[in-house]
Structure formats: structure tokens, C-alpha cells
Design a protein around this motif. Structure first.
Motif, PDB file in Angstrom:
ATOM      1  N   LEU A 242       0.828  -1.214   0.000  1.00 35.80           N
ATOM      2  CA  LEU A 242       0.000   0.000   0.000  1.00 35.80           C
ATOM      3  C   LEU A 242       0.859   1.259   0.000  1.00 35.80           C
ATOM      4  O   LEU A 242       0.662   2.172  -0.809  1.00 35.80           O
ATOM      5  CB  LEU A 242      -0.922  -0.007   1.231  1.00 35.80           C
ATOM      6  CG  LEU A 242      -2.169  -0.891   1.146  1.00 35.80           C
ATOM      7  CD1 LEU A 242      -2.722  -1.171   2.538  1.00 35.80           C
ATOM      8  CD2 LEU A 242      -3.234  -0.228   0.289  1.00 35.80           C
ATOM      9  N   VAL A 243       1.828   1.291   0.903  1.00 35.50           N
ATOM     10  CA  VAL A 243       2.688   2.484   1.023  1.00 35.50           C
ATOM     11  C   VAL A 243       3.514   2.676  -0.244  1.00 35.50           C
ATOM     12  O   VAL A 243       3.642   3.799  -0.761  1.00 35.50           O
ATOM     13  CB  VAL A 243       3.596   2.349   2.264  1.00 35.50           C
ATOM     14  CG1 VAL A 243       4.719   3.391   2.231  1.00 35.50           C
ATOM     15  CG2 VAL A 243       2.777   2.499   3.535  1.00 35.50           C
ATOM     16  N   GLY A 244       4.074   1.611  -0.781  1.00 34.96           N
ATOM     17  CA  GLY A 244       4.912   1.723  -1.973  1.00 34.96           C
ATOM     18  C   GLY A 244       4.148   2.212  -3.187  1.00 34.96           C
ATOM     19  O   GLY A 244       4.584   3.135  -3.885  1.00 34.96           O
ATOM     20  N   ILE A 245       2.982   1.621  -3.455  1.00 34.73           N
ATOM     21  CA  ILE A 245       2.221   1.990  -4.651  1.00 34.73           C
ATOM     22  C   ILE A 245       1.662   3.407  -4.536  1.00 34.73           C
ATOM     23  O   ILE A 245       1.667   4.166  -5.516  1.00 34.73           O
ATOM     24  CB  ILE A 245       1.089   0.968  -4.914  1.00 34.73           C
ATOM     25  CG1 ILE A 245       1.678  -0.442  -5.074  1.00 34.73           C
ATOM     26  CG2 ILE A 245       0.305   1.357  -6.152  1.00 34.73           C
ATOM     27  CD1 ILE A 245       2.706  -0.582  -6.179  1.00 34.73           C
TER      28      ILE A 245
ATOM     29  N   ILE B  92      -8.686  -3.816   2.992  1.00 38.63           N
ATOM     30  CA  ILE B  92      -9.748  -4.479   3.756  1.00 38.63           C
ATOM     31  C   ILE B  92      -9.175  -5.676   4.515  1.00 38.63           C
ATOM     32  O   ILE B  92      -9.594  -5.970   5.642  1.00 38.63           O
ATOM     33  CB  ILE B  92     -10.906  -4.898   2.827  1.00 38.63           C
ATOM     34  CG1 ILE B  92     -11.669  -3.646   2.366  1.00 38.63           C
ATOM     35  CG2 ILE B  92     -11.852  -5.864   3.520  1.00 38.63           C
ATOM     36  CD1 ILE B  92     -12.831  -3.911   1.447  1.00 38.63           C
ATOM     37  N   GLY B  93      -8.190  -6.350   3.923  1.00 36.61           N
ATOM     38  CA  GLY B  93      -7.529  -7.458   4.618  1.00 36.61           C
ATOM     39  C   GLY B  93      -6.867  -6.986   5.904  1.00 36.61           C
ATOM     40  O   GLY B  93      -6.983  -7.629   6.957  1.00 36.61           O
ATOM     41  N   VAL B  94      -6.164  -5.853   5.852  1.00 31.73           N
ATOM     42  CA  VAL B  94      -5.525  -5.283   7.044  1.00 31.73           C
ATOM     43  C   VAL B  94      -6.576  -4.960   8.103  1.00 31.73           C
ATOM     44  O   VAL B  94      -6.431  -5.305   9.286  1.00 31.73           O
ATOM     45  CB  VAL B  94      -4.725  -4.017   6.678  1.00 31.73           C
ATOM     46  CG1 VAL B  94      -4.281  -3.271   7.938  1.00 31.73           C
ATOM     47  CG2 VAL B  94      -3.514  -4.376   5.828  1.00 31.73           C
TER      48      VAL B  94
ATOM     49  N   SER C 120      -4.298  -4.784  -6.398  1.00 29.47           N
ATOM     50  CA  SER C 120      -5.345  -5.209  -5.445  1.00 29.47           C
ATOM     51  C   SER C 120      -5.236  -4.469  -4.115  1.00 29.47           C
ATOM     52  O   SER C 120      -5.306  -5.070  -3.040  1.00 29.47           O
ATOM     53  CB  SER C 120      -5.268  -6.726  -5.207  1.00 29.47           C
ATOM     54  OG  SER C 120      -5.438  -7.433  -6.402  1.00 29.47           O
ATOM     55  N   LEU C 121      -5.059  -3.151  -4.200  1.00 34.29           N
ATOM     56  CA  LEU C 121      -4.888  -2.365  -2.974  1.00 34.29           C
ATOM     57  C   LEU C 121      -6.167  -2.312  -2.143  1.00 34.29           C
ATOM     58  O   LEU C 121      -6.103  -2.272  -0.911  1.00 34.29           O
ATOM     59  CB  LEU C 121      -4.430  -0.944  -3.321  1.00 34.29           C
ATOM     60  CG  LEU C 121      -3.089  -0.826  -4.056  1.00 34.29           C
ATOM     61  CD1 LEU C 121      -2.652   0.633  -4.128  1.00 34.29           C
ATOM     62  CD2 LEU C 121      -2.008  -1.638  -3.353  1.00 34.29           C
ATOM     63  N   ARG C 122      -7.322  -2.288  -2.808  1.00 30.84           N
ATOM     64  CA  ARG C 122      -8.576  -2.259  -2.049  1.00 30.84           C
ATOM     65  C   ARG C 122      -8.716  -3.531  -1.215  1.00 30.84           C
ATOM     66  O   ARG C 122      -9.080  -3.487  -0.037  1.00 30.84           O
ATOM     67  CB  ARG C 122      -9.766  -2.099  -3.000  1.00 30.84           C
ATOM     68  CG  ARG C 122      -9.789  -0.761  -3.753  1.00 30.84           C
ATOM     69  CD  ARG C 122     -11.056  -0.629  -4.597  1.00 30.84           C
ATOM     70  NE  ARG C 122     -11.093   0.620  -5.338  1.00 30.84           N
ATOM     71  CZ  ARG C 122     -10.689   0.762  -6.595  1.00 30.84           C
ATOM     72  NH1 ARG C 122     -10.229  -0.288  -7.250  1.00 30.84           N
ATOM     73  NH2 ARG C 122     -10.757   1.927  -7.200  1.00 30.84           N
TER      74      ARG C 122
END
Length: 708
Positions: free
Chosen positions: A474-477, A498-500, A492-494
Motif C-alpha cells: 500500500l505504502v509503496g504503490i 480491507i484485509g488489514v 489489489s490495494l482495495r
């Protein structure tokens, strides 16, 4: 009241699309019949490899007659001073094909108009149906249509015959470029010739005699029943994913279930690899024992009743053997070197152009995993919560080791052949290499949850690794300005976000997202890193993105949007805390006092927003001149004493329960007290009192956001 039969015969339809095509066809026909006001008793859709069909029982012969009112010009424009019709009236009447004398007056709120009530006779259903079926076919969800031969008509597969009947009569029509008839075909091999349908109501039974079970659901139930029976004969259970069951059902007209076997030596290969190749390539149903261990059997569905089933079984066993042998070869080949050795190959594999290699990602994830493990270990030592007990003995070195090995299997030949086994293969190899069980289990668990509703990682190291891997991505992208846009989300950031949130909430982990995101950014900017990710904007964007996922996650659970907004308004940074507030507000909004308190909170917020300058923190009791404001001050002070210990334990439900007592004094205050008094001191003191009310509610959420 009659029976209608429609059937479109085709070459074999795409198996993964057959069920959606059937459902879409049925839905479209039903909605069109409703719109046309055509009544019927029942409608059934059929779908088999070579046909889509609709059978309508008890359908009316015609539409009902109806009246339609046509409105013309205003009376003033339609008649002159002497009451004679003007050109406007005559033109309106002529357009309808009637005499002016037949016009009527229509009274409306905006005045009187001339008009005419026209009687419209209902059309015969047999005239309407061809267009209804053609429209339904045109609207089917087909990604890519094709043409057949010289025909200009397009469909998902070449069409070969058309049936359109009313009882025993053919309805003369053309649909999809074919002339309607009353002839269909049975099973491609058992009954390949055309046969006449004597009655529309005979359709299903006629096809059954021709070895075609036209009802998709009936065919599927038969497959499920026979697969379960064959599995029980060897004391096993079949793995039957719904998607595979749908696909197999769409592949056969006449399901014949047969059980075959393979050599037990293949069971040394990771069973996920064997299951994957048998399901994806061969459409087989695999069998497991009561412990979930793969058995050396599989069940397949044949589309013919063979005179020698054993020949069919042997043929399938011969076909599957090379695929299982390939999986065995890759598995044995990978074991010629330790899992850690495979990490060397990751130094040449790019994770993302600007973010470096997969090896560099593994190093960052290792640091973040250790950071998370240390935090949770510290929390567990100071907090006796059962949800943290598993982290008390977590080994930080093992967490780091798991992260370093987490992507190693991407360089294995097994994952190269079966990409869906990433993580699974790594866990097998780690165990074979003698890695600690905590390390081995975490390699597979890092990918959990894989989809909405999927299971979460169970082990302490697996939880830390799953969080670290997602947050690093997430942070990198976001750091390189590649945030998801519209439906595009290549990383697949969304799903990662939600996984986190799910892990932190459902595992009840008291971790602040701010600390995790800040640490992830620092890892990108460590000595020797490419330093393309900057703290400021990246941190804000990631936190905002995570917050935006709450809405998607909770609305799926049935939580109202205004409840989510009420909690988002105070911007909690701990997902577990956010969830506790959501539950409390959801319970509060069901109380009878909630609507009044929500409205009052909104009013208080508006008053404070419009006030000039800073509002005082303290209330001067000597300036409380009205009984209503004195009562409110007393109630506020009592509420403060009640709320303080509840706030320390984050008991938000009880806090809101305590604040319900403010409803009556607040209502009385606004009924009898002028907040914006002419006396500046009185006004300032009353604003200070309202500020305390506002702050009490904000300990949980902004209740003023609720729309009750």
C-alpha cells in the motif's frame, strides 16, 4: 390460457457462461411480460450445453384492453370567445382521427385542457412474443458475439434451430435469423436426429427420453447426489467448489458419474498442486478423508452412457497421470536446493519498476514484520486480553525469518507451473527444510484473507507477516502515485486494505495504523533503499484510503452509511477502536431518544461553528441565570463523572447509554434559553456549556451525522 415454448438450439455454449445466460434470459423475459401486462401462471428457464429455452405455463392469449388519455392545448387556446373550436383544437382532433365534438375537458391544477380518452385493444400474445424473445437474446451478457457463415445475426455460438410454439401450434416468426418450428434435437450422441415436439408442455419429458436433462438445477442436483454416493463408497468426501460444479453441469446433457484412481506415490506431492491440476485442467472432483487429506481417487462426469464404463475410467486415468507426474517432477526438482537458496533468484525479479526487486520487498517486509511483532509482544505483556495471548511468546527472529522466506517459492518450478500455489509451496518446502513450524505456517498465511469472507491467518507470525506484506505494498504503490482509479486496481490495494482492517478488527489487535504506515514509509527510506517514497503525502493518502475502505466493509455487513460517517468524523486511527464505536452507534440509533439527540447534536455543532473566536473550556456556574441552563450544567457534570471511567475502558455503548440522560435537559435548554444573548458574558458561558455537551458525545462519534 395456454403454454408457450421457446428454444434456441446452438453449438455447445460456453460452460462458464451457461448459468448466467439462463438467468439473464429468464429475468429479461419476465420483466418484458410484466411491462407488457401479460399475465401467466409460471415461467421456467432451461439451459443445457446446446440449448437455452423458456416454457411459460398458463399465459394469457392477449394483453388486456386499456385506456390512454391524450391531452391537447389549453381550453383558452382551443376555443375562441364564441366557443367555436380554433385551429389548435381542430389540428389536435385531426391528429387523433376524430371529430372535434368527441373532445373532452381535462381538469388539472395548472388549468383546463382539451383531451381525448382513447381505447386501445390489447395485442395477441403470439404477436408480441417474437420481439420479446429477440430483445431478451440481444440483452444477454455476452462479452464477444460471433457471426455464423453468411448470416448477419450475432450470438455467443452459431445457432442451429429455433422452436416457438403455442400448445401444439408453431408461432410463425423469425428470431435470431431463424424460422420458427417445432423440431428439436436430443443428446448429440444418443439421440442426434431432429424430433417433433407434439405439445409445448411435453418439452422436458420429451428431451428426457432423448437423454437430455434440460433443467440445469435438476442436472446439478443429480451430479451432486451421484458424486456424494461414489465418494462415500470409499469412505471419503468430495471437494465440490460451486464454480466447478456449475461448469461441469454446463458441460453435460446426461451426467454419468464415474470414480477413477491414481497411484498413491503422487500423494507425496503437495495435495494443493494435485487438486489444482485435476480441478482446473480435467474438471474432476477430488476426494479427501475426514481429516482433509487427499485420497488416491477422483470422480469425473461423463456425458454418455457407455456400454463399457471401465474403458472410460481407464481413459481418464491415462489422461491425468502425466499431469500428476509433472507436478511430482517440479516438486522433487525444487527440493534439490534449500528454500533460502531460491531467494537469490528474487534479486533479479522486479516487484515494481520504481520500487525495486522482490528481494528488496522481502527485506522491507521483514523489518515491518519484526516491528509489528515487537509491538504486539509488548501489548501482550501489559494486557491480559485473550486475543493477545498468542503474541506473548512470539519469536521476533522467527518472524523476521518468515518474512525473508515469504516470497522464495515464487522462484520455484512448482509455483512457476501452478501460480495459485504461492505460499502453499513455500510452506511445504520450509517444513521439508526443517524450518520452525511458526515460520513454515506463516509463509502460507501471509496471503490470507485472499478474498471477501475468506479465513484469516491463525498463527502469531502469520498475522504479523500478512499485515506487513499488505502495508508495504500500500505504502509503496501510493508513494509512486499509482493509486487505484475507477475499476483499475492492478495491485489489489482495495482488497489489501480491507484485509488489514479485517485482521486488526477480527483478531482484536490494539494497533494504531499511524505507527504502521509511518514505519513502512521509513523502511522505504532506509540507508541503501531507493528512497522514492516520501513521508508527507504518502502517509496522508494511505490513511485516507484505509479510512475509505471502512464504508465498503461495513455497508456489506448492513451498517448504515450515516453510522459509518458518524464514526469517521472523529477519525479514529485504530481499526479495533473504530469497530467498537460502530457497534456502539449502531445500538444507540435504535433507541427512542436517538433521533432527538442526533438533531440537537447537529444544532449544537452549527451554533459552535458560527461562534466568533475561541469558546471557553470551562463553564462559570455564577453566570448560569436560567433554570434550564443550570439543570443542563448539572446533568453535564454528572455525565462527565459517569463517562470518565467508561472512556478508560473504551466502553462506548455504555457511554452513549449514559449520555441519553442529557436528552430532557438539552430539550428544555433549547426551549427556554437564548444562546446568543445580548450579554456577551452570558453568551460565551452558554457556548462553553454547549461545547462540553459536544465534547461528551464526540468521545464516541459525531452523533449529529446520524439521519434518523
Amino acid at each position: 390460457m395456454t403454454t408457450i415454448l421457446f428454444e434456441l438450439g446452438c453449438e455447445e455454449l460456453p460452460p462458464k457462461s451457461l448459468k448466467p445466460l439462463r438467468d439473464a434470459l429468464q429475468s429479461s423475459v419476465e420483466s418484458q411480460l410484466k411491462e407488457a401486462e401479460i399475465s401467466y401462471d409460471s415461467l421456467k428457464a432451461f439451459a443445457a450445453p446446446r440449448r437455452l429455452a423458456i416454457q411459460i405455463e398458463g399465459i394469457a392469449d392477449k394483453q388486456p384492453d386499456r385506456s390512454e388519455q391524450k391531452r391537447g392545448p389549453a381550453i383558452k387556446a382551443a376555443y375562441d370567445a364564441e366557443g367555436k373550436p380554433t385551429r389548435a383544437a381542430e389540428g389536435f382532433a385531426k391528429g387523433l382521427g376524430i371529430d372535434v365534438s368527441e373532445l373532452m375537458t381535462i381538469e388539472t391544477d395548472k388549468g383546463d385542457y382539451i383531451g381525448y380518452e382513447q381505447k386501445i385493444s390489447g395485442q395477441p400474445v403470439t404477436e408480441l412474443l417474437p420481439a420479446i424473445f429477440q430483445t431478451a437474446l440481444d440483452k444477454l451478457p455476452i462479452a464477444k458475439r460471433m457471426r455464423s457463415g453468411a448470416s448477419r445475426e450475432e450470438f455467443v455460438r452459431p445457432v442451429q434451430w429455433l422452436v416457438l410454439m403455442q400448445d401444439d401450434q408453431v408461432i410463425d416468426a423469425q428470431v435470431q435469423g431463424l424460422q420458427s418450428g417445432n423440431q428439436t434435437r436430443g443428446h448429440r450422441f444418443h439421440a442426434p436426429d431432429f424430433m417433433t415436439i407434439p405439445q409445448a408442455s411435453d418439452y422436458e419429458s420429451l428431451l428426457a427420453d432423448a437423454k437430455v436433462i434440460a433443467d440445469f438445477d435438476k442436472r446439478q442436483a443429480l451430479i451432486s447426489e451421484r458424486v456424494a454416493a461414489l465418494a462415500s463408497e470409499v469412505n471419503a468426501s468430495a471437494i465440490v467448489p460451486q464454480a466447478l460444479l456449475d461448469e461441469v453441469t454446463a458441460l453435460v446433457d446426461l451426467p454419468v458419474a464415474l470414480r477413477a484412481s491414481f497411484e498413491e506415490r503422487f500423494l507425496q506431492v503437495p495435495q494443493e498442486a494435485l487438486i489444482s491440476t485435476m480441478q482446473a485442467d480435467q474438471k474432476y472432483f477430488c476426494l479427501t478423508d475426514s481429516d482433509g487429506k487427499l485420497q488416491p481417487y477422483f470422480i469425473f462426469i461423463s456425458n454418455i452412457e457407455s456400454k463399457d464404463p471401465q474403458q472410460v475410467i481407464s481413459g481418464n486415468e491415462k489422461v491425468v497421470r502425466p499431469r500428476l507426474a509433472d507436478a511430482e517432477f517440479f516438486f522433487l526438482q525444487d527440493q534439490k536446493q534449500p528454500l533460502f537458496t531460491l531467494t537469490e533468484n528474487l534479486k533479479n525479479r522486479v516487484f515494481q519498476d520504481q520500487l525495486g526487486t522482490i528481494w528488496e520487498k522481502s527485506e522491507r517486509v521483514a523489518k515491518l514484520t519484526a516491528f509489528i511483532a515487537s509491538q504486539l509482544k509488548g501489548e501482550a505483556e501489559n494486557n491480559p486480553s485473550p486475543s493477545l495471548a498468542t503474541f506473548k511468546d512470539i519469536d521476533i527472529e522467527q518472524a523476521t525469518r518468515a518474512a525473508i522466506l515469504s516470497k522464495a517459492d515464487l522462484a520455484s518450478t512448482l509455483v512457476g507451473e501452478f501460480p495459485e500455489l504461492q505460499g502453499v509451496a513455500g510452506t511445504y518446502y520450509a517444513r521439508l527444510n526443517g524450518e520452525p513450524e511458526a515460520v513454515a505456517a506463516a509463509i502460507e498465511e501471509q496471503y490470507l484473507p485472499k478474498f471477501s469472507g475468506d479465513v484469516l491467518p491463525k498463527t502469531a507470525v502469520g498475522i504479523c507477516l500478512a499485515l506487513a506484506d499488505r502495508i508495504d505494498t500500500l505504502v509503496g504503490i501510493f508513494g509512486i502515485d499509482q493509486a487505484p482509479t475507477g475499476s483499475k486496481d492492478p495491485f489489489s490495494l482495495r482488497r489489501s486494505a480491507i484485509g488489514v482492517l479485517r485482521i486488526l478488527i477480527e483478531k482484536q489487535l490494539p494497533i494504531n495504523l499511524i505507527g504502521l504506515v509511518e514505519q513502512a514509509v521509513r523502511n522505504y527510506n532506509a540507508d541503501g533503499a531507493n528512497k522514492v517514497v516520501k513521508m508527507g503525502d504518502t502517509f496522508t493518502q494511505v490513511i485516507d484510503f484505509m479510512n475509505s475502505r471502512y464504508r465498503a466493509m461495513y455497508t456489506e455487513q448492513g451498517v448504515s452509511v450515516d453510522t459509518i460517517q458518524a464514526v469517521l468524523a472523529i477519525n479514529p486511527h485504530m481499526p479495533l477502536d473504530f469497530d467498537q464505536r460502530i457497534r456502539a452507534v449502531s445500538g444507540f440509533r435504535a433507541l427512542p431518544q436517538a433521533a432527538t439527540l442526533a438533531e440537537i447534536n447537529k444544532r449544537v455543532a452549527n451554533i459552535l461553528a458560527k461562534s466568533d473566536g475561541e469558546v471557553a473550556e470551562q463553564v462559570d456556574a455564577t453566570l448560569l441565570t436560567e433554570a434550564a441552563e443550570q439543570s443542563l450544567n448539572t446533568a453535564v457534570n454528572t455525565a462527565k463523572e459517569t463517562v470518565a471511567p467508561l472512556q478508560a475502558t473504551a466502553d462506548y455503548a455504555q457511554i452513549l447509554q449514559a449520555l441519553i440522560t442529557l436528552e430532557a435537559p438539552l430539550t428544555d435548554f433549547f426551549d427556554h434559553v437564548m444562546v446568543n444573548a445580548e450579554d456577551a458574558a452570558l453568551k460565551a458561558n452558554r457556548l462553553a456549556l454547549l461545547k462540553q455537551v459536544r465534547e461528551l458525545f464526540l468521545t464516541v462519534a459525531d452523533i449529529g451525522e446520524l439521519q434518523i
